[in-house]
Structures are given as structure tokens and as C-alpha cells.
Design an enzyme around this catalytic site. Sequence first.
Site, PDB file in Angstrom:
ATOM      1  N   GLU A  38       0.839  -1.207   0.000  1.00 34.95           N
ATOM      2  CA  GLU A  38       0.000   0.000   0.000  1.00 34.95           C
ATOM      3  C   GLU A  38       0.875   1.259   0.000  1.00 34.95           C
ATOM      4  O   GLU A  38       0.467   2.307  -0.497  1.00 34.95           O
ATOM      5  CB  GLU A  38      -0.896   0.024   1.255  1.00 34.95           C
ATOM      6  CG  GLU A  38      -1.954  -1.063   1.294  1.00 34.95           C
ATOM      7  CD  GLU A  38      -2.631  -1.196   2.666  1.00 34.95           C
ATOM      8  OE1 GLU A  38      -3.779  -1.646   2.706  1.00 34.95           O
ATOM      9  OE2 GLU A  38      -2.003  -0.873   3.697  1.00 34.95           O
ATOM     10  N   ASP A 225     -13.176  -3.164  -1.331  1.00 35.73           N
ATOM     11  CA  ASP A 225     -14.264  -4.150  -1.423  1.00 35.73           C
ATOM     12  C   ASP A 225     -15.524  -3.586  -0.781  1.00 35.73           C
ATOM     13  O   ASP A 225     -15.454  -2.742   0.105  1.00 35.73           O
ATOM     14  CB  ASP A 225     -13.853  -5.461  -0.733  1.00 35.73           C
ATOM     15  CG  ASP A 225     -13.300  -5.213   0.661  1.00 35.73           C
ATOM     16  OD1 ASP A 225     -12.097  -4.930   0.783  1.00 35.73           O
ATOM     17  OD2 ASP A 225     -14.091  -5.245   1.625  1.00 35.73           O
TER      18      ASP A 225
HETATM   19  N1  ADE Z   1      -9.247  -3.826   4.342  1.00 35.24           N
HETATM   20  C1  ADE Z   1      -9.703  -3.900   3.089  1.00 35.24           C
HETATM   21  N2  ADE Z   1     -10.936  -4.436   3.051  1.00 35.24           N
HETATM   22  C2  ADE Z   1     -11.280  -4.701   4.350  1.00 35.24           C
HETATM   23  C3  ADE Z   1     -12.417  -5.238   4.976  1.00 35.24           C
HETATM   24  N3  ADE Z   1     -13.468  -5.637   4.268  1.00 35.24           N
HETATM   25  N4  ADE Z   1     -12.408  -5.358   6.313  1.00 35.24           N
HETATM   26  C4  ADE Z   1     -11.343  -4.952   7.020  1.00 35.24           C
HETATM   27  N5  ADE Z   1     -10.246  -4.445   6.497  1.00 35.24           N
HETATM   28  C5  ADE Z   1     -10.206  -4.298   5.164  1.00 35.24           C
END
Ligand code: ADE
Length: 267
Positions: A38, A225
Site C-alpha cells: 500500500e 471491497d
Molecule cells: N481492508 C480492506 N478491506 C477490508 C475489509 N473488508 N475489512 C477490514 N479491512 C479491510
Amino acid sequence: MAAHADDRISNASMENLTRQVEKRPISTIVFIVAMQKEAQPLIERLRLVKDVNSPFPKEVAWVLFKGIYKELNINIVCPGKDSALGVDSVCTVPASLVTYASIQALQPDLIINAGTAGGFKAKGASICDVYIVSSSAFHDRRIPVPVLDLYGVGMRKAFPTPNLIKELNLKVGRLSTGDSMDMSPHDKESITANDATVKDMEGAAVAYVADIFKVPTILIKGVTDIVDGNRPTSEEFLENLAAVTAKLDESITKVIDFISGKCLSDL
Ligand code: ADE
């Protein structure tokens, strides 16, 4: 009586000191970034170099990248690889440790926790959105005992940055932090109670440590996501990681450009 008067004097001088700090240009920034992937585009863009004389204990895998960019001392600290499994040391425990050690070693004026997060489409989040976090809280520290329940949630406001948000036209939302990438029904209930738009695995822990030492903290999260969507989280996360990292790099560069030459009170 005397003790109370002394308290008042020291409180007044603390307030003065805080005001003075807020009025001088920001000089040192520490970025806490859980996954080196990242941070990589930013490390390259700002031409930061890995500190071979790291201020951290020899036993830890924590990595410090540093350099000067637009008259700012920029430090990126990553918790590095797990010694047994060789994967990035994500989650709240490594994030707390590196935040504590970075504050001690680098005395930053400002901490920025940057990274990826899951987003809730019901709260307006889409893939590749970049959010400035308005407040952070935990969703997996459920303690049903009076007052300890509030301690568990640990809600903290982020350092207010109205001018930065306006200038860069960034989305703003609340963050909920827990040590799991998936979302159990209990987590879901707590995340809803936290009114979160984004969900991560470090932010509230960084905010907790920074708050102890009164270091102003900004949290910037890129959405990889959609938690309330229909795709498996890990699949969507891996698929979007590179694109979101590029978006985060773009936004963070704009944030640094905005901060350069400014005081905390200008943000
Ligand atoms: N980092 C990226 N996506 C995530 C998620 N769904 N839950 C926790 N940390 C994350």
C-alpha cells in the site's frame, strides 16, 4: 488550594503550548501503513529511502522509509513481515506498537494512517473511493458492563481538516476497526451502531495510541471491497488492491502538497 492553582497554571500553559504548536508550520509527518504494498507507490513518488539505522529495536521487523519532500520530513512506517509466516503484520496489535514507537522516536507533528478498507454501499461507498475519516471506533471489543462498553467501542474523533476536505473534494465517513476481514453478525451490529461507512483493521488502534500522546491524526482509507455487496471480500480485495493503492497514492500526494507550508490550524 495551592495544588488547584498549580493545576490551573499548568492547564493554561498546556493550552498555550497547543495553540503555539497549531500555529507553526507542520514539519514532521509519520504515515502508519500496514501493508508495504500500500505504501510502495508513495515511497517511490516521494523518493523516500529505507532507514538503515532504524530507531526501532533490533528484534522487530518494522520498516522506516524517510525523506524530505516540499520541506516536510516524511516518514512512512510499516510493521513489516511476520517473522514466522512472512506476510504483512496487519491488524491492531502491530499497528499500536509501531504507532507508539514512531511517536517516541520521531516526535511527529501529525500522524496519517493510510490504507485500504471495506466500504458500505448502503452508506454511499464505491470501489476506489478515498475517504477522510471523521471518527474511528472498534467493532469487536464488546464488553457489556457499564462504562467498559464505551471503552470497548473507543470512539475518537479524527483531527478536523475542513479546509483539506473542501480543497481536495474528498469523501468523509466514519471508520470502524476490528481484527477480522470478514464480518460476523455481532460485528455487523456494532458497525451499524458505529454508523461506519468504511471498515478496516488498524485505524482505531492508531487513533487510540496517538490520542494518548495528543498527536493529531488523520486517517485516509481507499475502498477495495464492498462489504454489503455480493462478492467474497478477500477476492474483491485482492482484485482491487493495485488500483486502490494507485488511487490512494494520488490522494495522499495531494494531501501532502496541501499540508506543505501550513499549520495544523490551517487544515
Ligand atoms: N481492508 C480492506 N478491506 C477490508 C475489509 N473488508 N475489512 C477490514 N479491512 C479491510
